[in-house]
Design an enzyme around this catalytic site. Structure first.
Site, PDB file in Angstrom:
ATOM      1  N   ASP A   1      78.861  35.769  35.899  1.00 22.25           N
ATOM      2  CA  ASP A   1      79.533  35.354  34.669  1.00 22.25           C
ATOM      3  C   ASP A   1      80.949  35.918  34.593  1.00 22.25           C
ATOM      4  O   ASP A   1      81.698  35.579  33.685  1.00 22.25           O
ATOM      5  CB  ASP A   1      78.721  35.798  33.450  1.00 22.25           C
ATOM      6  CG  ASP A   1      78.125  34.612  32.715  1.00 22.25           C
ATOM      7  OD1 ASP A   1      78.204  33.493  33.263  1.00 22.25           O
ATOM      8  OD2 ASP A   1      77.594  34.802  31.612  1.00 22.25           O
TER       9      ASP A   1
ATOM     10  N   ASP B   1      64.433  37.709  26.307  1.00 21.38           N
ATOM     11  CA  ASP B   1      63.271  37.791  27.186  1.00 21.38           C
ATOM     12  C   ASP B   1      61.946  37.709  26.412  1.00 21.38           C
ATOM     13  O   ASP B   1      61.107  36.852  26.697  1.00 21.38           O
ATOM     14  CB  ASP B   1      63.332  39.067  28.037  1.00 21.38           C
ATOM     15  CG  ASP B   1      63.963  40.239  27.301  1.00 21.38           C
ATOM     16  OD1 ASP B   1      63.959  40.196  26.050  1.00 21.38           O
ATOM     17  OD2 ASP B   1      64.439  41.172  27.955  1.00 21.38           O
TER      18      ASP B   1
END
Lengths: 852, 251
Positions: free
Chosen positions: A315, A459
């Site tokens: 990223d 998550d």
């Protein structure tokens, strides 16, 4: 308005403390004025002072009389308190100290104690004759008979048990009866805890639940009749905090009642049946040297080459990462924007790649070669299995472990979660995804719209969504990857804030208690995982509650101190015994308080805000791989604790004064609040000890491991040896023979990976007895790759990681926490004194000559 | 007696040295060991402190029609060493013709030796192709083929395997890598290729290149005494241990 150091500097000046770094001087100057030129200190006084301190130093076994910390410690803890080797000597030291204190009365006191303890000694002598192992197995067989009954009979039994439980919990008892009840339960618990097996653990938790239920029922029905509205406010707050801990305790017992301990399933012999896997290694701003080893370790995983693809998801869009990916022969994916941080990064890759499964590793989590072999079997056996998680293991100490020196000895904060909680969750099919070291099936993941982006703990939320769709998750409690722990305390706290905020966000936006698709136990397990992070506010309540009485004489519990003790003590004792039994290998008694006390202040606000408005908050990346070069005290982080310490300390002083000089009524209540405050001060002291960042010696952390190695010397001789520890920078070898190896000698060292041997250029760094330190030099990229695969990537790299963890013993653990708390005050004193000294020097106050 | 033929398809890869050190390590483990040099170059005798010229031995006595039983020596380690002997050129050619006619000549001769049933015979041979090595292969209960992790060893691997197959000994042959040196770039590549071709037949005991091996010869000392912590010592100990297990399983 004066700042604290200025205030203390003012005190130091007016008391005449010449050197604020010496605790001795502070104590001395409280009683004795500094000598003036006109009237020097009388000889007898300095002699008497010297003699007294000499006696104290000898009796308390103080090794460094200059150290304030050691004085504080030795006043409360005997020198042999911690080290096992000296343990046997304790009673002797104790008796000597008691003798010194009591003087002539000592023999009488000793005799009385001896006779009073007689029944207890008899009892313990009996204990040794009981065969607890066979008793445990008998208990198991009784339970087997119960479980073998038809369903209706089991329901009848459970109903009877529930009725009995309610009866026991609600029957009012007089103080003597309650005392007997408490003693009886304690004796039974002490017997049961010696039996092996999981059933005695359940019995202990039942005991704990009974004790807590009795306390809770009594507490709610008998003690809430308070006087004024303000007392109702504080009393209500305390009760809420307590109710919170009861709920968490119950959910915790449910969650970890029976850890599943799932074993890996072997893969079919025919590799054509093995699925294709994409390995994702997301990175944002971590340096390449952190990501490299992870990529190399991932390349070493055992899986058919044509069925595995490794992707660096960058990223940060960095050119050097792209070049590295090409050189290392792995794929590189970058996107044009950074929306939704890590979740967005993973989702973007999900669109580009095609593997049937996705294994995700944080960029500093190096997997071992057996990772896929150990995990993938379950996906082939269970079609509905959508996610399999493995533990996160850290081979460098976290801030707690580093600053307290408990690394590999006391289980760390994460140990409980990955050792017990996730394994317990697995029984209820509610293990959740933790962002790394896990494998996810592509189908279900795409079905829930990829990794969740609504919250900052993407998550857990993703796992919740998959559970809602009826998919299963699994947990394998075998360490198959390892990484670096967060460097500094501020980083650690930042990470916990994010988790806490995210979990509360999920609780608000996608509450597991509501909505479709979950079983009752899944709902409860998720609820516990989320509620657990709201411990900040209740912890702060406990850290300040006794002050309402000590400062303002508010009565926030309407009960006499003795009765309260009789009810609360069984609750504390039984839950400590049950938790020590259940979690002993993963968390030592009283350490939960330590961990929570450090985090309480910082997560209290974010969780409360997230509870009110879950939209607030952003993702913060945890910094890793840095180095703390100088010892320092994190004044900023410890500021709230300073305030709490100051409050509790003032409360403590007021309490002591109330005992002896002023308002001397309600002595028992005062003593109880004093004990509570003392407990708080210890926990806060530990928090302060954690905030004193100790220096870190090595950039690359060493992992102790014995691997056979071959040392090629320049003269052509080749030595057989083995490693003692390794890191990415070098290793320590054990060589039996007196080989002459001067420093800086060039050698080659080779390690095995399976039946393949790889050699690395190195130089001798140092030599001590049988141990030789090497550091690597001129490693090519291939060498680096092989090095990682021969060390961190070994299948057995982390098998014995908890070998040196000590089994929990509640009393030892209490003393240990106490010692760390006092150490914190030692640090605080030293740092504060340094600041004051600097301030005094700044103000150009000429120091008077110190007394001889 | 359990007969082990130590063969190789290449010269200079330490076959004789390996035989000598194996014999000494096995003897140190209280085994009754016969080291038999079946190589006209008489190199093994160097390891036992004997000259290679004007040497008495098996071939010399056999070609002269004498009894060869008392040509053997015993050394301090308790190894019985039977040299090849140094026949003259004519005698050597005659001997060659004699054994060519009888492929099991060596086998028959060894069977005549009166050593305990549990004794181990290690037979050193010249490099293949050779009638002497062929005799040793025919006589052997186990063939130890020595290879090096280099290109020429790999190139001769297929012919070597063919010879062993035709002798019917393919299933009794194990390969051992000598002069292993992971620091050499080709080492791992060649080992990978060999592992691929040989599978379990390639023993996991790679004998490392270690100067302690020739040095111990020069110092006239056994390797285990000279370099107890040397890698080659360690590897050979592993090999000796494996051989003993194998022998125990086979007899």
């Amino acid at each position: 308005m004066m700042s604290l150091p200025e205030l203390l500097a003012w005190f130091a000046r007016h008391l005449g403390v010449e050197d604020p770094r010496q605790l001795r001087l502070w104590i001395l100057r409280l009683f004795v004025l500094p000598p003036t030129e006109a009237r020097p200190q009388p000889q007898w006084l300095s002699k008497a002072m010297l003699r007294t301190s000499g006696v104290l130093v000898r009796e308390l076994e103080i090794r460094q009389p200059q150290s304030a910390q050691e004085w504080l410690l030795r006043l409360f803890v005997l020198p042999s308190g911690i080290s096992k080797a000296k343990k046997e000597a304790t009673p002797w030291h104790l008796s000597r100290l008691v003798r010194t204190l009591l003087g002539g009365a000592y023999p009488h006191v000793r005799n009385v104690v001896f006779w009073l303890a007689w029944p207890l000694r008899k009892l313990y002598a009996r204990f040794d004759r009981i065969n607890f192992i066979s008793a445990g197995s008998k208990l198991e067989s009784v339970a087997d008979v119960a479980f073998a009954q038809p369903m209706w009979l089991r329901y009848v039994m459970v109903s009877i048990a529930v009725v009995l439980f309610i009866l026991v919990a609600t029957t009012p008892l007089q103080w003597f009866e309650q005392l007997m009840f408490m003693a009886l339960m304690w004796l039974m618990a002490m017997t049961i805890r010696r039996m092996p097996g999981n059933l005695p653990t359940l019995a202990l938790t039942t005991f704990s639940l009974i004790a807590t239920a009795r306390y809770a029922f009594w507490r709610v029905t008998q003690t809430m009749d308070l006087g004024s509205p303000i007392e109702y406010f504080f009393g209500g707050g305390l009760l809420m905090a307590e109710i919170y801990t009861w709920i968490i305790m119950m959910l915790g017992y449910l969650q970890s009642a029976w850890p599943l301990q799932r074993k890996p399933v072997p893969l079919p012999a025919d590799t054509s049946l093995w699925p294709t896997i994409d390995i994702y290694i997301p990175t944002y701003n971590e340096p390449l040297k952190v990501v490299k080893p992870t990529v190399f370790a991932a390349c070493g995983m055992d899986w058919p080459k044509e069925k595995i693809n490794i992707y660096i998801l960058d990223d940060g869009r960095r050119a050097e990462f792209k070049e590295f990916a090409e050189a290392a022969n792995v794929h590189y994916i970058a996107r044009t924007e950074n929306s939704h941080a890590k979740a967005g990064n993973l989702n973007h890759a999900l669109k580009v790649t095609k593997g049937e499964f996705i294994a995700i590793f944080d960029c500093d989590h190096m997997p071992v070669r057996s990772f896929l072999q150990m995990t993938m079997g379950w996906f082939l056996r269970d079609e509905k299995c959508a996610m399999l998680q493995t533990p996160h293991h850290f081979f460098s100490p976290d801030p707690f472990e580093r600053n307290l020196g408990t690394f590999r000895r006391v289980p760390n904060e994460g140990s409980l979660f990955y050792g017990l909680v996730q394994d317990g969750n697995d029984l209820w099919n509610s293990t959740f995804f933790c962002g790394s070291c896990a494998v996810i099936r592509r189908g279900p993941l795409e079905e829930v719209g990829g990794i969740a982006t609504e919250t900052v703990t993407e998550d857990a939320h993703t796992a919740l969504k998959m559970h809602r769709r009826g998919y299963n998750t699994s947990y394998i409690n075998i360490v198959q990857a390892a990484g670096l722990a967060t460097e500094s305390l501020s980083g650690h706290i930042g990470q916990r804030i994010r988790w806490a905020r995210g979990m509360v966000q999920i609780f608000r936006t996608d509450n597991p208690l509501l909505g479709k698709g979950l079983s009752l136990y899944q709902r409860l397990c998720y609820t516990n995982a989320m509620l657990h992070f709201m411990n900040g506010l209740p912890r702060l309540v406990f850290l300040t509650a006794p002050l309402t009485y000590l400062f303002f004489e508010f009565h926030i519990i309407n009960s006499g101190a003795y009765l309260l003790t009789l009810f609360v003590l069984p609750h504390i004792v039984q839950s400590t015994l049950a938790n020590s039994r259940m979690q002993g290998r993963y968390r030592h008694s009283f350490w939960a308080e330590v961990y929570e006390s450090v985090l309480a202040w910082y997560i209290a606000l974010p969780t409360t805000i997230a509870l009110i408005n879950p939209k607030l908050g952003k993702f913060n990346v945890t910094a890793k791989g840095g180095l703390i070069e100088h010892e320092y005290f994190d004044w900023f982080i410890s500021k709230p604790y300073m305030a709490l310490v100051l409050l509790n300390f003032t409360g403590f002083v007021i309490g002591i004064m109330r005992l002896f000089s002023w308002n001397t009524f309600e002595t028992a209540t005062v003593v109880m609040n004093l004990l509570w405050t003392a407990h708080n001060l210890i926990m806060l002291g530990t928090a302060i000890a954690v905030a004193s960042e100790s220096r870190q010696k090595r950039i690359s952390h060493r992992v102790p491991m014995r691997i056979p190695a071959t040392l090629y010397l320049a003269n052509g001789q080749t030595l057989q040896c083995h490693t003692q520890d390794y890191s990415t920078g070098g290793l320590d070898l054990h060589i039996d023979r007196e080989v002459v190896l001067p420093q800086d000698t060039r050698v080659k060292i080779s390690l095995n990976r399976g039946d393949r041997e790889y050699s690395f250029s190195a130089r001798i760094a140092n030599r001590r007895n049988d141990s030789v330190g090497l550091y690597f030099e001129k490693l090519s990229m291939d060498d680096e790759k092989h090095l990682i695969q021969c060390t961190f990537g070994r299948a057995d790299a982390w098998l014995e990681w908890n070998k040196h963890t000590i089994q929990d013993r509640p009393l030892d653990s209490l003393i240990e926490v106490l010692a760390y708390g006092l150490r914190g005050y030692g640090h605080l004193f030293r740092n504060l004194a340094d600041v004051i000294a600097a301030r005094m020097a700044e103000q150009r106050i000429a120091p008077r000559s110190p007394t001889p | 007696m359990f007969k082990i033929a130590v063969i190789s398809a290449n010269g200079g890869i330490g076959r004789t040295t390996l035989t000598a050190h194996l014999a000494s390590l096995l003897a140190k483990r209280s085994q009754s060991v016969l080291a038999l040099d079946f190589d006209p170059n008489n190199l093994l005798s160097l390891h036992f402190g004997l000259p290679s010229t004007e040497l008495d031995g098996l071939a010399l006595r056999a070609v002269r029609g004498q009894l060869w039983q008392d040509a053997a020596f015993s050394n301090a380690d308790g190894i019985t060493f039977l040299p090849f002997g140094a026949p003259n050129e004519n005698e050597r050619l005659n001997f060659g013709r004699q054994i060519s006619a009888d492929p099991h000549w060596l086998s028959d001769q060894i069977n005549k030796i009166n050593l305990p049933a549990a004794a181990i015979a290690l037979i050193d041979t010249p490099r293949l192709p050779s009638i002497y090595a062929q005799q040793a292969i025919n006589a052997a209960d186990l063939v130890l083929a020595v290879v090096a992790a280099d290109a020429s060893s790999y190139a001769k691997l297929s012919p070597l395997r063919e010879v062993l197959k035709q002798s019917g000994k393919a299933n009794d042959t194990f390969y051992v890598v000598n002069y292993a040196d992971a620091a050499r770039r080709l080492h791992n590549d060649i080992v990978t290729l060999m592992q691929h071709e040989l599978g379990d037949r390639l023993l996991p005991y790679f004998v490392h290149h270690d100067e302690a091996v020739p040095e111990s010869l020069a110092a006239n000392s056994s390797l285990a005494d000279y370099a107890p912590h040397g890698q080659a010592t360690h590897d050979l100990q592993g090999l000796a241990g494996w051989l003993l297990t194998r022998i125990a399983l086979k007899t």
